[in-house]
Design a protein around this motif. Structure first.
Motif, PDB file in Angstrom:
ATOM      1  N   MET A 131       0.631  -1.241   0.108  1.00  0.00           N
ATOM      2  CA  MET A 131       0.058  -0.025  -0.185  1.00  0.00           C
ATOM      3  C   MET A 131       0.764   1.301   0.106  1.00  0.00           C
ATOM      4  SD  MET A 131      -3.030  -0.595   2.565  1.00  0.00           S
ATOM      5  CE  MET A 131      -4.469  -0.049   1.874  1.00  0.00           C
ATOM      6  N   THR A 132       0.445   2.106  -0.860  1.00  0.00           N
ATOM      7  CA  THR A 132       1.107   3.438  -0.714  1.00  0.00           C
ATOM      8  C   THR A 132       0.770   4.604   0.639  1.00  0.00           C
ATOM      9  OG1 THR A 132      -0.705   4.762  -2.070  1.00  0.00           O
ATOM     10  CG2 THR A 132       1.193   3.457  -3.116  1.00  0.00           C
ATOM     11  N   LEU A 133       1.448   5.360   0.850  1.00  0.00           N
ATOM     12  CA  LEU A 133       0.817   6.370   1.856  1.00  0.00           C
ATOM     13  C   LEU A 133      -0.379   6.844   1.471  1.00  0.00           C
ATOM     14  CD1 LEU A 133       1.652   7.535   4.853  1.00  0.00           C
ATOM     15  CD2 LEU A 133       2.907   9.664   3.242  1.00  0.00           C
ATOM     16  N   ALA A 134      -0.502   7.244   0.384  1.00  0.00           N
ATOM     17  CA  ALA A 134      -2.001   7.695  -0.136  1.00  0.00           C
ATOM     18  C   ALA A 134      -3.185   6.663   0.316  1.00  0.00           C
ATOM     19  CB  ALA A 134      -2.004   8.070  -1.515  1.00  0.00           C
ATOM     20  N   ASP A 135      -2.767   5.375  -0.070  1.00  0.00           N
ATOM     21  CA  ASP A 135      -3.681   4.360   0.348  1.00  0.00           C
ATOM     22  C   ASP A 135      -4.121   4.413   1.760  1.00  0.00           C
ATOM     23  OD1 ASP A 135      -3.948   3.691  -2.636  1.00  0.00           O
ATOM     24  OD2 ASP A 135      -2.330   2.045  -2.198  1.00  0.00           O
ATOM     25  N   LEU A 136      -2.994   4.430   2.588  1.00  0.00           N
ATOM     26  CA  LEU A 136      -3.147   4.420   3.876  1.00  0.00           C
ATOM     27  C   LEU A 136      -4.129   5.554   4.399  1.00  0.00           C
ATOM     28  CD1 LEU A 136       0.381   3.354   4.999  1.00  0.00           C
ATOM     29  CD2 LEU A 136      -1.869   1.777   4.919  1.00  0.00           C
ATOM     30  N   GLN A 137      -3.794   6.692   4.203  1.00  0.00           N
ATOM     31  CA  GLN A 137      -4.517   8.004   4.297  1.00  0.00           C
ATOM     32  C   GLN A 137      -6.134   7.823   3.877  1.00  0.00           C
ATOM     33  OE1 GLN A 137      -1.566  10.659   2.420  1.00  0.00           O
ATOM     34  NE2 GLN A 137      -2.194  11.900   4.261  1.00  0.00           N
ATOM     35  N   ALA A 138      -6.191   7.132   2.539  1.00  0.00           N
ATOM     36  CA  ALA A 138      -7.520   6.925   2.221  1.00  0.00           C
ATOM     37  C   ALA A 138      -8.318   5.963   3.099  1.00  0.00           C
ATOM     38  CB  ALA A 138      -7.718   6.508   0.768  1.00  0.00           C
ATOM     39  N   ASN A 139      -7.810   4.951   3.527  1.00  0.00           N
ATOM     40  CA  ASN A 139      -8.368   3.876   4.411  1.00  0.00           C
ATOM     41  C   ASN A 139      -8.586   4.560   5.889  1.00  0.00           C
ATOM     42  OD1 ASN A 139      -8.862   1.243   5.326  1.00  0.00           O
ATOM     43  ND2 ASN A 139      -7.130   1.351   6.619  1.00  0.00           N
ATOM     44  N   ALA A 140      -7.603   5.486   6.349  1.00  0.00           N
ATOM     45  CA  ALA A 140      -7.958   6.184   7.620  1.00  0.00           C
ATOM     46  C   ALA A 140      -9.060   6.995   7.545  1.00  0.00           C
ATOM     47  CB  ALA A 140      -6.541   6.973   8.015  1.00  0.00           C
ATOM     48  N   LYS A 141      -9.155   7.681   6.473  1.00  0.00           N
ATOM     49  CA  LYS A 141     -10.264   8.563   6.492  1.00  0.00           C
ATOM     50  C   LYS A 141     -11.521   7.890   6.104  1.00  0.00           C
ATOM     51  CE  LYS A 141     -11.959  12.703   3.707  1.00  0.00           C
ATOM     52  NZ  LYS A 141     -11.148  13.829   2.515  1.00  0.00           N
ATOM     53  N   GLU A 142     -11.614   6.675   5.600  1.00  0.00           N
ATOM     54  CA  GLU A 142     -12.936   6.002   5.423  1.00  0.00           C
ATOM     55  C   GLU A 142     -13.381   5.489   6.890  1.00  0.00           C
ATOM     56  OE1 GLU A 142     -12.330   2.457   2.791  1.00  0.00           O
ATOM     57  OE2 GLU A 142     -11.760   3.794   1.187  1.00  0.00           O
ATOM     58  N   HIS A 143     -12.355   5.305   7.918  1.00  0.00           N
ATOM     59  CA  HIS A 143     -12.654   4.821   9.092  1.00  0.00           C
ATOM     60  C   HIS A 143     -12.767   6.018  10.256  1.00  0.00           C
ATOM     61  CE1 HIS A 143     -11.262   0.829   7.552  1.00  0.00           C
ATOM     62  NE2 HIS A 143     -11.884   0.406   8.313  1.00  0.00           N
ATOM     63  N   GLY A 144     -13.003   7.275   9.519  1.00  0.00           N
ATOM     64  CA  GLY A 144     -13.499   8.359  10.460  1.00  0.00           C
ATOM     65  C   GLY A 144     -12.122   9.377  10.860  1.00  0.00           C
ATOM     66  N   PHE A 145     -10.807   8.886  10.610  1.00  0.00           N
ATOM     67  CA  PHE A 145      -9.707   9.733  11.003  1.00  0.00           C
ATOM     68  C   PHE A 145      -9.386  10.628   9.718  1.00  0.00           C
ATOM     69  CE2 PHE A 145      -9.636   5.679  13.104  1.00  0.00           C
ATOM     70  CZ  PHE A 145      -9.301   5.791  14.246  1.00  0.00           C
ATOM     71  N   THR A 146     -10.232  11.792  10.115  1.00  0.00           N
ATOM     72  CA  THR A 146     -10.407  12.793   9.067  1.00  0.00           C
ATOM     73  C   THR A 146      -9.298  13.915   9.522  1.00  0.00           C
ATOM     74  OG1 THR A 146     -12.137  13.780  10.140  1.00  0.00           O
ATOM     75  CG2 THR A 146     -12.696  12.008   8.383  1.00  0.00           C
TER      76      THR A 146
END
Length: 99
Positions: free
Chosen positions: A1-16
């Motif tokens: 996973m790229t850093l962008a993928d990790l950020q998108a995943n975190a955002k999907e879980h409410g870590f905005t």
């Protein structure tokens, strides 16, 4: 996973929000509130490791404040880590291990 993928995943879980280290604590970009480390909980972390350039490696930490604010903190590889971030993350890891 790229850093962008990790950020998108975190955002999907409410870590905005993004948490930024300052001399006296950690500030949220969304609320502007300055938190002490004991007001924060390390929820999860993921690292990127592309194997070719250590400068591309980073860890994304998902953090939740006691007031419910959820955000991320990105820490660069060990050669480029901000000492303030390293201190905060070490404290959050110790708190997690002791709870």
């Amino acid at each position: 996973m790229t850093l962008a993928d990790l950020q998108a995943n975190a955002k999907e879980h409410g870590f905005t929000h993004h948490f930024m280290c300052e001399r006296d604590g950690v500030r949220s970009d969304g609320t502007g509130h300055l938190y002490a480390a004991d007001e924060l909980r390390l929820v999860h972390s993921n690292s990127t490791d592309h194997g070719t350039d250590p400068g591309d490696d980073a860890t994304l930490f998902m953090i939740e404040a006691k007031d419910g604010t959820k955000g991320i903190m990105i820490v660069a590889d060990s050669f480029h880590t901000d000492p303030h971030k390293a201190r905060i993350i070490d404290q959050l890891r110790r708190n997690r291990a002791n709870s």
